[in-house]
Design a protein around this motif. Structure first.
Motif, mmCIF file in Angstrom:
data_model
loop_
_atom_site.group_PDB
_atom_site.id
_atom_site.type_symbol
_atom_site.label_atom_id
_atom_site.label_comp_id
_atom_site.label_asym_id
_atom_site.label_seq_id
_atom_site.Cartn_x
_atom_site.Cartn_y
_atom_site.Cartn_z
ATOM 1 N N LYS A 167 82.666 -6.710 75.315
ATOM 2 C CA LYS A 167 82.598 -8.229 75.412
ATOM 3 C C LYS A 167 83.899 -8.654 75.317
ATOM 4 N N MET A 168 84.096 -9.976 75.429
ATOM 5 C CA MET A 168 85.510 -10.588 75.353
ATOM 6 C C MET A 168 85.421 -11.241 74.310
ATOM 7 N N ALA A 169 86.483 -11.058 73.251
ATOM 8 C CA ALA A 169 86.705 -11.912 72.133
ATOM 9 C C ALA A 169 87.579 -12.979 72.791
ATOM 10 N N ILE A 170 87.139 -14.263 72.668
ATOM 11 C CA ILE A 170 87.823 -15.369 73.301
ATOM 12 C C ILE A 170 89.078 -16.008 72.266
ATOM 13 N N ASP A 171 90.255 -15.998 73.017
ATOM 14 C CA ASP A 171 91.085 -16.615 72.422
ATOM 15 C C ASP A 171 91.599 -17.992 72.989
ATOM 16 N N GLU A 172 91.494 -18.322 74.244
ATOM 17 C CA GLU A 172 91.851 -19.526 74.893
ATOM 18 C C GLU A 172 90.890 -19.869 76.092
ATOM 19 N N VAL A 173 90.514 -21.130 76.214
ATOM 20 C CA VAL A 173 89.823 -21.736 77.145
ATOM 21 C C VAL A 173 90.448 -22.546 77.827
ATOM 22 N N PHE A 174 90.504 -22.565 79.356
ATOM 23 C CA PHE A 174 91.166 -23.579 79.974
ATOM 24 C C PHE A 174 90.314 -24.094 81.266
ATOM 25 N N VAL A 175 90.129 -25.162 81.227
ATOM 26 C CA VAL A 175 89.284 -26.041 82.071
ATOM 27 C C VAL A 175 90.049 -26.672 82.975
ATOM 28 N N LEU A 176 89.830 -26.603 84.448
ATOM 29 C CA LEU A 176 90.283 -27.515 85.449
ATOM 30 C C LEU A 176 88.866 -27.912 86.158
ATOM 31 N N ASP A 177 88.511 -29.478 86.210
ATOM 32 C CA ASP A 177 87.346 -29.792 86.471
ATOM 33 C C ASP A 177 87.562 -31.218 87.144
ATOM 34 N N PHE A 178 88.696 -31.491 87.433
ATOM 35 C CA PHE A 178 89.156 -32.601 88.036
ATOM 36 C C PHE A 178 90.647 -32.922 88.333
ATOM 37 N N PHE A 179 91.102 -34.085 89.031
ATOM 38 C CA PHE A 179 92.543 -34.115 89.512
ATOM 39 C C PHE A 179 93.112 -34.465 88.111
ATOM 40 N N GLY A 180 94.471 -34.147 88.151
ATOM 41 C CA GLY A 180 95.334 -34.520 87.271
ATOM 42 C C GLY A 180 95.763 -33.505 86.233
ATOM 43 N N GLY A 181 95.063 -32.115 86.554
ATOM 44 C CA GLY A 181 95.593 -31.080 85.751
ATOM 45 C C GLY A 181 94.593 -30.698 84.777
ATOM 46 N N HIS A 183 92.687 -28.562 81.174
ATOM 47 C CA HIS A 183 92.658 -28.899 79.727
ATOM 48 C C HIS A 183 92.480 -27.618 78.886
ATOM 49 N N SER A 184 93.177 -27.376 77.860
ATOM 50 C CA SER A 184 92.539 -26.360 76.987
ATOM 51 C C SER A 184 91.773 -26.827 76.069
ATOM 52 N N VAL A 185 90.715 -25.844 75.911
ATOM 53 C CA VAL A 185 89.674 -26.135 74.898
ATOM 54 C C VAL A 185 89.751 -25.011 73.638
ATOM 55 N N SER A 186 89.730 -25.068 72.632
ATOM 56 C CA SER A 186 89.560 -24.156 71.561
ATOM 57 C C SER A 186 88.468 -23.312 71.520
ATOM 58 N N PRO A 187 88.541 -22.085 71.146
ATOM 59 C CA PRO A 187 87.436 -21.594 71.400
ATOM 60 C C PRO A 187 86.218 -21.807 70.280
ATOM 61 N N GLN A 188 86.624 -22.653 69.033
ATOM 62 C CA GLN A 188 85.444 -23.264 68.265
ATOM 63 C C GLN A 188 84.944 -24.113 69.129
ATOM 64 N N ASP A 189 85.566 -25.072 69.812
ATOM 65 C CA ASP A 189 84.707 -26.182 70.506
ATOM 66 C C ASP A 189 84.005 -25.691 71.678
ATOM 67 N N TYR A 190 84.633 -24.789 72.180
ATOM 68 C CA TYR A 190 83.765 -24.099 73.199
ATOM 69 C C TYR A 190 82.488 -23.530 72.618
ATOM 70 N N PHE A 191 82.481 -22.598 71.756
ATOM 71 C CA PHE A 191 81.186 -22.140 71.165
ATOM 72 C C PHE A 191 80.304 -23.244 70.528
ATOM 73 N N LYS A 192 80.967 -24.247 70.063
ATOM 74 C CA LYS A 192 80.024 -25.470 69.674
ATOM 75 C C LYS A 192 79.124 -26.501 70.585
ATOM 76 N N ALA A 193 79.876 -25.956 71.893
ATOM 77 C CA ALA A 193 79.202 -26.986 72.932
ATOM 78 C C ALA A 193 77.881 -26.702 73.165
ATOM 79 N N ASN A 194 77.054 -27.767 73.407
ATOM 80 C CA ASN A 194 75.608 -27.741 73.936
ATOM 81 C C ASN A 194 75.421 -27.919 75.243
ATOM 82 N N LEU A 195 74.645 -27.075 75.875
ATOM 83 C CA LEU A 195 74.331 -27.037 77.117
ATOM 84 C C LEU A 195 73.220 -27.909 77.457
#
Length: 195
Positions: A167-181, A183-195
């Motif tokens: 498995k991957m132990a995640i250090d960094e999350v990078f999201v590109l989902d719109f114009f303008g560049g 965004h970095s997301v902390s692993p903590q916020d990534y794992f707390k996110a609700n689907l």
């Protein structure tokens, strides 16, 4: 400003008309990352090559991946590897990787007529280290992979290939989902996110 508003409105309308199966709203980067990771069955895994012709240079290969059975997202990418693969040989020298998954796989981007390279068609980069799955997590890891990739259960039992689950132990999350560049997301916020 009007173009931005119309673009957002079109995306919302498209999501509603597609039965609400679209991604989280723009701006919720952690939820977008989790959504795209969970709704992908494969990604591109980049390593630093140990293969002599390109030693020390980037190498990428496609791998099946799962962060949990359908409907049970953990955010943790699980993989089935064999020591025979070049990527696995790279991992023995340097376990750090980047996994790229794209929303294009879900069909959503095509449904709203977005090119795979369109920034609105979300791309998620997970960077971290490939690690061994602890024994008390192994049953879940197997179920995560085998429920979404049934052929893997057969591969796993092929003694000549010595397949193993990691498995991957995640250090960094990078999201590109719109114009303008992106965004970095902390692993903590990534794992707390609700689907």
């Amino acid at each position: 400003m009007n173009l931005l508003f119309l673009t957002l409105l079109a995306a919302v309308v498209s999501a509603v008309t597609a039965g609400g199966t679209g991604p989280p709203p723009h701006g919720d980067f952690a939820a977008t990352a989790r959504f795209v990771v969970h709704n992908n069955d494969w990604g591109s895994l980049a390593t630093i090559s140990t293969y002599p012709p390109i030693k020390g240079k980037p190498f990428v290969d496609a791998f099946s991946v799962s962060d949990g059975p359908v409907g049970n997202s953990t955010g943790v990418p699980y993989f089935l590897f064999s020591p025979l693969e070049r990527t696995t040989q790279d991992l023995q020298a340097n376990p750090y990787v980047t996994l790229l998954v794209s929303e294009v796989q879900s069909g959503y981007c095509a449904s709203v007529k977005w090119d795979p390279e369109d920034p609105r068609c979300a791309k998620i980069h997970l960077s971290g280290k490939i690690v061994t799955v602890p024994e008390d997590e192994m049953d879940f890891a197997k179920n995560s992979l085998f429920s979404r990739h049934p052929i893997m259960a057969e591969w796993y039992n092929m003694p000549d290939h010595q397949f193993y689950i990691a498995k991957m132990a995640i250090d960094e999350v990078f999201v590109l989902d719109f114009f303008g560049g992106g965004h970095s997301v902390s692993p903590q916020d990534y794992f707390k996110a609700n689907l």
